[in-house]
Design a protein around this motif. Structure first.
Motif, PDB file in Angstrom:
ATOM      1  N   UNK A  31       0.867  -1.175   0.000  1.00  0.00           N
ATOM      2  CA  UNK A  31       0.000   0.000   0.000  1.00  0.00           C
ATOM      3  C   UNK A  31       0.904   1.225   0.000  1.00  0.00           C
ATOM      4  N   UNK A  32       0.321   2.383  -0.295  1.00  0.00           N
ATOM      5  CA  UNK A  32       1.133   3.603  -0.336  1.00  0.00           C
ATOM      6  C   UNK A  32       0.271   4.789   0.050  1.00  0.00           C
ATOM      7  N   UNK A  33       0.941   5.845   0.537  1.00  0.00           N
ATOM      8  CA  UNK A  33       0.172   7.028   0.912  1.00  0.00           C
ATOM      9  C   UNK A  33       1.052   8.249   1.063  1.00  0.00           C
ATOM     10  N   UNK A  34       0.418   9.420   1.023  1.00  0.00           N
ATOM     11  CA  UNK A  34       1.155  10.667   1.221  1.00  0.00           C
ATOM     12  C   UNK A  34       0.351  11.606   2.131  1.00  0.00           C
ATOM     13  N   UNK A  35       1.070  12.538   2.744  1.00  0.00           N
ATOM     14  CA  UNK A  35       0.409  13.631   3.479  1.00  0.00           C
ATOM     15  C   UNK A  35       1.107  14.912   3.077  1.00  0.00           C
ATOM     16  N   UNK A  36       0.321  15.951   2.795  1.00  0.00           N
ATOM     17  CA  UNK A  36       0.876  17.209   2.308  1.00  0.00           C
ATOM     18  C   UNK A  36       0.209  18.358   3.063  1.00  0.00           C
ATOM     19  N   UNK A  37       1.040  19.306   3.526  1.00  0.00           N
ATOM     20  CA  UNK A  37       0.447  20.512   4.126  1.00  0.00           C
ATOM     21  C   UNK A  37       0.292  21.516   2.993  1.00  0.00           C
ATOM     22  N   UNK A  38      -0.926  21.911   2.713  1.00  0.00           N
ATOM     23  CA  UNK A  38      -1.123  22.770   1.540  1.00  0.00           C
ATOM     24  C   UNK A  38      -0.965  24.245   1.881  1.00  0.00           C
ATOM     25  N   UNK A  39      -1.063  25.082   0.834  1.00  0.00           N
ATOM     26  CA  UNK A  39      -0.841  26.518   0.978  1.00  0.00           C
ATOM     27  C   UNK A  39      -1.782  27.171   1.970  1.00  0.00           C
ATOM     28  N   UNK A  40      -2.941  26.589   2.150  1.00  0.00           N
ATOM     29  CA  UNK A  40      -3.920  27.154   3.099  1.00  0.00           C
ATOM     30  C   UNK A  40      -3.630  26.706   4.531  1.00  0.00           C
ATOM     31  N   UNK A  41      -2.607  25.870   4.690  1.00  0.00           N
ATOM     32  CA  UNK A  41      -2.276  25.391   6.037  1.00  0.00           C
ATOM     33  C   UNK A  41      -3.142  24.228   6.469  1.00  0.00           C
ATOM     34  N   UNK A  42      -3.770  23.532   5.518  1.00  0.00           N
ATOM     35  CA  UNK A  42      -4.502  22.340   5.958  1.00  0.00           C
ATOM     36  C   UNK A  42      -3.757  21.088   5.516  1.00  0.00           C
ATOM     37  N   UNK A  43      -4.039  19.977   6.205  1.00  0.00           N
ATOM     38  CA  UNK A  43      -3.302  18.745   5.951  1.00  0.00           C
ATOM     39  C   UNK A  43      -4.135  17.831   5.051  1.00  0.00           C
TER      40      UNK A  43
END
Ligand code: M6R
Length: 616
Positions: A31-43
């Motif tokens: 399995x695979x996954x990512x987490x990114x903090x976006x420009x609006x500051x949400x995860x």
């Protein structure tokens, strides 16, 4: 066994994470996954069971909003099956923080009970989520990710690499390692973390190796490394010698096909720079003569294919260096209270340099006072860093789970080491060394000849054998470990039952397996350089042929004695006995790959396996 990447910088992180994971997928692909903090500051997070492509398709259909801080993970399941819920990242602190993990947290159930008693709930069966929830609790207390991370990892037992990010601290990724790999990639205004350099080699070749029990915090401009108590520590910079193209498939149908084609180069590159005026000079071993003069035995430790390379190396070390050598599976060595001490040299062999069984055995040997030398293919890996000396194999990145080019490179490195030790201990004259060196230098061209003349024939033959249910491999002397390697490769990627035996052992039991039509590969020693062994093996062939076995002989060019008894003959060029394994293994690698391909299997990512076995 999982692959991990982290990124902070000015660029959208999603593509960087996904392409890093593609290079790390060999480490695990459940399995695979990512987490990114976006420009609006949400995860934003996304994780999917299955190979990386499933996640890619999902992201293409439903993109996450772009963000320039992110972490990514590709999993080999330990705690909890390969489901979406068990895939990483795992979230905590009201889904404001994300954690990814490689390894096993051994005290996870005590920690989980503690957290459940406090009212925390869990969404997966993983040990990783316990670390995430613990980190969330610590973050609530301190409001500082690095501090909370330090408090969290200090509570964990076992082996782990952990990366974490928190929505409220964009531009920061923290990581920690204990008995599990983590390296730092230094970019220009951006920084990376990875399980190995493959994660970021397309962006930077400047790297830092992190030691055991250390924590790293990366921002676009800064890299800070401390121990678990927060004290600053020195880190070791290194330049990655592989380029990104070396870790790509480059038009081949599989990484395995590419890597088998690179076997000649792997041998040549491992020799390069280590022979001067016909004599072996290994720069990494300069000034370390006492490692070899003050010993009375060598123990080689490794697992799987690397252990078979060690078995081949034993013949050379004993013949050339005149030191007694034992070869042992690393996971068995450590638990039997071996008799070792200051006069023992423990030589570990590992392509990845991260195999946990081998790493633990090396640490054990050091603690028991033995000297340690690592033969390794991966820069910045843990096993060489834990050893007194290193001889790198220069096979280039090996991505396919089945080890091929690393095997021939490991034998080559062992042969160079044996010649070096033979000289240092006065067991070999310069003339004798020069003679063996010239034979070794001829090997790359001979392997290339095997591939050019036999590959098509073997693939065709493998295709005909696609329905075979069991294959036996036989060899004597250095042919025995090659028989074991042929059997392992076939099991591993084509899921066919295969066994390797010492040919002389056959009559002590295994011959009962022979029934009409049973395919048996036989490594036939050279009739010119090993006439005695050749005669014995031809007798063994007759014994099993009389019982209906179908014989596939791997025999030297011009050996006519096998013709009357063999159904198939795969030819290898003439070579002295010690150099035959480097040639005889090539048809076996091609055969296993051909058969798995004929069965329609994924030769690079066989079921249930991962490239780096970083759990015990
Ligand atoms: O990375 P290492 O060389 O330490 O790995 C050792 C074994 O896990 C490895 O050789 C394994 O047996 C291969 N998948 C065999 O093809």
């Amino acid at each position: 066994m999982c692959g991990i990447i982290g990124y902070v910088g000015p660029r959208p992180s999603q593509d960087i994470l996904i392409s890093g994971l593609a290079r790390l997928e060999y480490r695990g692909y459940d399995s695979a996954g990512i987490a990114v903090i976006d420009g609006e500051g949400s995860l934003g997070t996304r994780k999917r069971a299955g190979k990386l492509q499933v996640l890619r398709d999902d992201l293409a259909a439903h993109p996450l909003t772009d963000g320039t801080t992110g972490i990514g993970h590709t999993r080999w399941a330990t705690h909890g099956g390969p489901t979406d819920a068990n895939a990483h990242p795992h979230l905590a602190d009201d889904d404001k923080l994300a954690v990814i993990h490689n390894g096993i947290i051994e005290n996870f159930s005590e920690l989980k009970s503690e957290l459940v008693a406090e009212g925390y709930t869990f969404r997966s069966e993983t040990d990783t989520e316990v670390a995430a929830v613990l980190l969330g609790r610590e973050y609530q207390a301190s409001g500082d990710l690095t501090q909370a991370f330090r408090a969290t990892v200090s509570r964990l037992e076992g082996a782990f690499t952990l990366l974490a990010l928190h929505r409220d601290q964009p531009g920061l990724v923290v990581g920690a390692r204990r008995n599990s790999p983590l390296v730092i990639g230094l970019g220009d205004g951006e920084n990376f973390l990875g399980s190995d350099v493959a994660a970021f080699v397309e962006h930077t070749r400047h790297a830092l190796a992190i030691g055991q029990d250390e924590i790293v915090a990366i921002t676009p401009q800064e890299v800070t490394v401390t121990d678990f108590s927060g004290a600053a520590v020195e880190v070791e910079p290194f330049e990655v010698v592989w380029d990104a193209a070396a870790a790509d498939k480059g038009g081949w149908s599989s990484f395995m096909a590419k890597e088998v084609s690179e076997e000649p180069e792997a041998v040549a590159n491992t020799i390069r720079g280590r022979v001067h005026d016909g004599l072996v000079q290994i720069p990494e071993l300069e000034g370390l003569d006492e490692l070899f003069t003050g010993i009375d035995r060598i123990i080689v430790i490794a697992c799987g294919t690397a252990a078979y390379a060690g078995m081949v190396g034993k013949y050379a070390l004993e013949q050339w260096a005149r030191v007694p050598v034992d070869v042992e599976l690393a996971h068995e060595f450590r638990y039997r209270d071996p008799v070792i001490g200051a006069r023992t040299l423990v030589v570990s062999i590992s392509q990845s340099g991260e195999t946990m069984d081998t790493l633990m055995a090396v640490k054990y040997a050091r603690e028991a006072g033995a000297k340690t030398l690592s033969i390794c293919n991966t820069q910045g890996a843990t096993i060489p860093r834990e050893s007194d000396a290193i001889v790198y194999t220069h096979a280039g990145p090996e991505v396919a789970v089945a080890s091929t080019k690393a095997f021939v490179a490991q034998i080559t490195a062992l042969y160079l080491l044996a010649l070096h030790v033979g000289r240092v201990r006065g067991a070999l004259t310069d003339d004798a060394i020069a003679e063996q060196v010239s034979q070794l230098e001829a090997v790359p061209e001979k392997i290339a000849r095997v591939l050019a003349s036999e590959q098509e024939h073997i693939e065709q033959f493998a295709h005909w054998m696609a329905d075979t249910r069991s294959v036996i491999f036989l060899g004597r002397h250095v042919g025995y470990p090659i028989a074991l390697e042929g059997a392992l490769k076939l099991k591993e990627i084509s899921y066919i039952h295969a066994e390797g035996f010492a040919a002389g052992e056959l009559k002590h039991g295994p011959i009962a397996l022979i029934e009409p039509g049973q395919p048996v590969f036989v490594m036939v020693p050279s009739p010119t350089s090993s006439p005695l062994l050749h005669a014995k093996v031809v007798s063994n062939i007759q014994e099993i042929r009389a019982r209906g076995a179908r014989i596939i002989a791997v025999a030297e060019e011009g050996d006519a004695a096998v013709l009357p008894f063999a159904d198939e003959v795969l030819r290898i060029p003439l070579a002295e006995p010690l150099f035959e394994p480097l040639l005889a293994v090539v048809p076996l690698h091609v055969f296993a790959m051909g058969l798995a391909t004929a069965k329609g299997l994924d030769v690079d990512q066989p079921r249930n396996l991962a490239k780096s076995v970083t759990v015990e």
